[in-house]
Design a protein around this motif. Structure first.
Motif, PDB file in Angstrom:
ATOM      1  N   SER A 110     151.924 -11.128   7.568  1.00 39.34           N
ATOM      2  CA  SER A 110     151.227 -10.569   6.410  1.00 39.34           C
ATOM      3  C   SER A 110     151.006  -9.064   6.569  1.00 39.34           C
ATOM      4  N   ARG A 111     150.649  -8.653   7.772  1.00 41.80           N
ATOM      5  CA  ARG A 111     150.436  -7.222   8.025  1.00 41.80           C
ATOM      6  C   ARG A 111     151.739  -6.435   7.906  1.00 41.80           C
ATOM      7  N   LEU A 112     152.851  -7.069   8.247  1.00 36.50           N
ATOM      8  CA  LEU A 112     154.142  -6.389   8.153  1.00 36.50           C
ATOM      9  C   LEU A 112     154.532  -6.080   6.714  1.00 36.50           C
ATOM     10  N   ILE A 113     154.167  -6.944   5.790  1.00 37.12           N
ATOM     11  CA  ILE A 113     154.572  -6.729   4.401  1.00 37.12           C
ATOM     12  C   ILE A 113     153.502  -6.047   3.558  1.00 37.12           C
ATOM     13  N   VAL A 119     152.950   2.526  10.067  1.00 35.54           N
ATOM     14  CA  VAL A 119     154.199   2.167  10.740  1.00 35.54           C
ATOM     15  C   VAL A 119     153.896   1.266  11.945  1.00 35.54           C
ATOM     16  N   PRO A 120     154.418   0.039  11.955  1.00 39.70           N
ATOM     17  CA  PRO A 120     154.067  -0.891  13.032  1.00 39.70           C
ATOM     18  C   PRO A 120     154.972  -0.804  14.252  1.00 39.70           C
ATOM     19  N   LEU A 121     154.419  -1.225  15.360  1.00 41.46           N
ATOM     20  CA  LEU A 121     155.174  -1.471  16.575  1.00 41.46           C
ATOM     21  C   LEU A 121     154.932  -2.948  16.875  1.00 41.46           C
ATOM     22  N   LEU A 122     155.930  -3.769  16.614  1.00 37.86           N
ATOM     23  CA  LEU A 122     155.800  -5.215  16.753  1.00 37.86           C
ATOM     24  C   LEU A 122     156.346  -5.668  18.093  1.00 37.86           C
ATOM     25  N   VAL A 123     155.522  -6.421  18.817  1.00 38.39           N
ATOM     26  CA  VAL A 123     155.909  -6.964  20.117  1.00 38.39           C
ATOM     27  C   VAL A 123     156.028  -8.474  19.982  1.00 38.39           C
ATOM     28  N   THR A 124     157.148  -9.011  20.426  1.00 37.57           N
ATOM     29  CA  THR A 124     157.361 -10.454  20.369  1.00 37.57           C
ATOM     30  C   THR A 124     158.269 -10.865  21.524  1.00 37.57           C
TER      31      THR A 124
END
Length: 133
Positions: A110-113, A119-124
């Motif tokens: 939800s935060r991504l869209i 600007v996100p830095l997504l860790v997975t």
């Protein structure tokens, strides 16, 4: 001491400048090899410098969680650091999913869209991106 101030040391390095310039190109293709201990420092500085979304994929869930925690330290708990966790269940298991984990995954998506998100830095991890939410 705030660790995010140390990013200025990397900003002045010529190889880092070359990388950030290449990162801004539309068809950029490059490979980077970084010591695992320097990864949070490098990613946090790259994120601030380029202002581009970054997806960091760790090989295991534990390494992704560790990287996420380290990035929070390096960025002074920036709200732009997102974690997409693993559901910690095998694909063929017939068990109910962990509700808090599922909630965090949906919250991250939800935060991504969302429009108001910076600007996100997504860790997975690799297992996490292979699973349905």
């Amino acid at each position: 001491m705030k660790l995010n101030r140390l990013g200025s040391l990397l900003n002045n390095h010529p190889v880092f400048e070359e990388l950030t310039n290449a990162f801004k190109e539309e068809s950029a293709n490059f490979k980077i090899q970084i010591l695992s201990e320097a990864t949070p420092y490098f990613l946090s500085t790259l994120s601030v410098k380029t202002r581009q979304p970054i997806l960091a994929i760790a090989p295991t869930s534990k390494k992704a969680q560790y990287l996420y925690e380290q990035l929070l330290i390096w960025t002074d708990k920036s709200p732009n650091i997102l974690h997409f966790p693993d559901m910690e269940m095998l694909p063929f298991e017939r068990v109910a999913p962990d509700i808090p984990m599922m909630h965090q995954r949906i919250q991250t998506l939800s935060r991504l869209i969302s429009e108001d998100n910076d600007v996100p830095l997504l860790v997975t991890s690799l297992p996490a991106i292979r699973q349905k939410t």
